[in-house]
Enzyme design. Structure first.
Site, PDB file in Angstrom:
ATOM      1  N   LYS A 163       1.051  -1.206   0.130  1.00  0.00           N
ATOM      2  CA  LYS A 163      -0.196   0.016  -0.063  1.00  0.00           C
ATOM      3  C   LYS A 163       0.786   1.225  -0.078  1.00  0.00           C
ATOM      4  O   LYS A 163       0.714   2.140  -0.754  1.00  0.00           O
ATOM      5  CB  LYS A 163      -0.817   0.105   1.025  1.00  0.00           C
ATOM      6  N   GLN A 197      -5.692  -2.397   9.337  1.00  0.00           N
ATOM      7  CA  GLN A 197      -5.516  -3.766   8.877  1.00  0.00           C
ATOM      8  C   GLN A 197      -6.260  -4.871   9.782  1.00  0.00           C
ATOM      9  O   GLN A 197      -5.743  -4.882  10.749  1.00  0.00           O
ATOM     10  CB  GLN A 197      -3.823  -4.070   8.582  1.00  0.00           C
ATOM     11  N   ASP A 233     -12.018   1.326   3.430  1.00  0.00           N
ATOM     12  CA  ASP A 233     -12.373   0.098   3.182  1.00  0.00           C
ATOM     13  C   ASP A 233     -13.726  -0.366   2.953  1.00  0.00           C
ATOM     14  O   ASP A 233     -14.081  -1.624   2.591  1.00  0.00           O
ATOM     15  CB  ASP A 233     -11.817  -0.811   4.609  1.00  0.00           C
TER      16      ASP A 233
HETATM   17  N1  GUN Z   1      -7.133  -8.048   5.611  1.00  0.00           N
HETATM   18  C1  GUN Z   1      -7.547  -8.437   4.340  1.00  0.00           C
HETATM   19  N2  GUN Z   1      -8.060  -7.999   3.479  1.00  0.00           N
HETATM   20  C2  GUN Z   1      -8.007  -6.634   4.085  1.00  0.00           C
HETATM   21  C3  GUN Z   1      -8.691  -5.477   3.520  1.00  0.00           C
HETATM   22  O1  GUN Z   1      -9.078  -5.303   2.331  1.00  0.00           O
HETATM   23  N3  GUN Z   1      -8.841  -4.450   4.440  1.00  0.00           N
HETATM   24  C4  GUN Z   1      -8.267  -4.524   5.696  1.00  0.00           C
HETATM   25  N4  GUN Z   1      -8.191  -3.258   6.480  1.00  0.00           N
HETATM   26  N5  GUN Z   1      -7.857  -5.589   6.219  1.00  0.00           N
HETATM   27  C5  GUN Z   1      -7.620  -6.652   5.369  1.00  0.00           C
END
Ligand code: GUN
Length: 285
Positions: free
Chosen positions: A53, A97, A120
């Protein structure tokens, strides 16, 4: 032989558009879209996501702030950080996350992120808006799936879409998104009886269960479009999806590979959501 849907290529095209719009926003309003990523603990897979990211933000001209908190961080400390970021004008998107350590309540953490900065699309307000066909931020993986289908000119309206997996991150929002596009949608999951009788009805099959190479050719219809969300390691350590690519490739019409299919789209749609949040922030100023 099925056509391979190259997520890297689609994601590159979308990123070029994001780069242009990010530059325009800087020129017009002096605003740089900012994403804050919070990682609690040291799950290796999560560390890789967060690193990817950061790189993608840099390439698109966005600000990326990272908060790596130790495993023993209290829930209250995390909530305080989120509240501080909610009122930080440099930050337009906040990503916590998942999964979080077991001593934290993920629903409470997700609810604390301001719905305006919830890039998200996990906040109950944003999930509710998605189900009411009035979406703000759409969860990144389902959004990436929609873009990859559209890019390849695959019609969704009237098709039978079967989603295997009912997670809040992928399965449920993917089903809502496909329903909003006027597909007929079935959600199957681990407790579904006679799964093959359902998956063989799918014109478009979306699989997000985390079970390596689970879907075989007997489980799909001739000419089905296959979307593989799984990222697993098989016994020999190779990264594989939830669909047995070699087994199904002659029977499907289109398929996303693993790696290089849905994965690259997820981060790209996160940047897209961050840019949109920044654009809305500027409009509201
Ligand atoms: N963990 C696995 N996929 C994701 C996601 O798309 N967003 C977040 N925040 N955590 C994750």
């Amino acid at each position: 032989m099925s056509k391979i849907m190259d997520g890297k290529k689609v994601s590159q095209d979308i990123k070029e558009w994001i780069i242009r719009r990010t530059q325009e926003l800087k020129d017009r309003a002096g605003v740089v879209p900012g994403l804050a990523s919070i990682l609690v603990g040291d799950d290796p897979a999560s560390e890789i996501y967060v690193r990817n990211k950061r790189r993608a933000c840099g390439r698109c001209g966005m600000l990326s702030e990272e908060y790596n908190l130790p495993e023993e961080t209290s829930e209250q400390e995390l909530l305080s950080l989120i509240e501080r970021l909610n009122s930080d004008e440099k930050i337009h998107g906040i990503l916590v996350q998942l999964p979080l350590p077991v001593h934290m309540n993920p629903a409470k953490v997700i609810r604390t992120v301001s719905p305006d900065k919830d890039v998200d699309g996990f906040h109950p307000e944003n999930i509710g808006k998605l189900f009411q066909e009035n979406p703000s931020a759409i969860s990144c993986t389902p959004y990436g799936i929609e873009k990859i289908l559209d890019y390849h000119g695959i019609e969704i309206l009237g098709k039978h879409v079967v989603v295997v997996g009912k997670s809040n991150i992928v399965g449920k929002p993917a089903a809502a998104l496909m329903l909003n596009r006027d597909a007929t949608v079935t959600i199957a999951h681990i407790e579904t009886r006679n799964l093959s009788s359902i998956t063989t009805m799918a014109d478009i099959l979306i699989v997000a269960i985390g079970d390596p190479q689970f879907i075989k050719k007997e489980m799909i219809k001739d000419g089905a479009v296959l979307i593989d969300v799984g990222i697993n390691r098989n016994e020999s350590g190779k990264i594989v999806g939830d669909i047995d690519f070699e087994d199904v490739k002659e029977k499907a019409s289109y398929i996303t590979p693993v790696p290089g299919g849905v994965g690259p789209m997820t981060i790209t749609m996160l940047l897209w959501n961050t840019l949109e949040a920044a654009e809305i922030f500027v409009l509201g100023e």
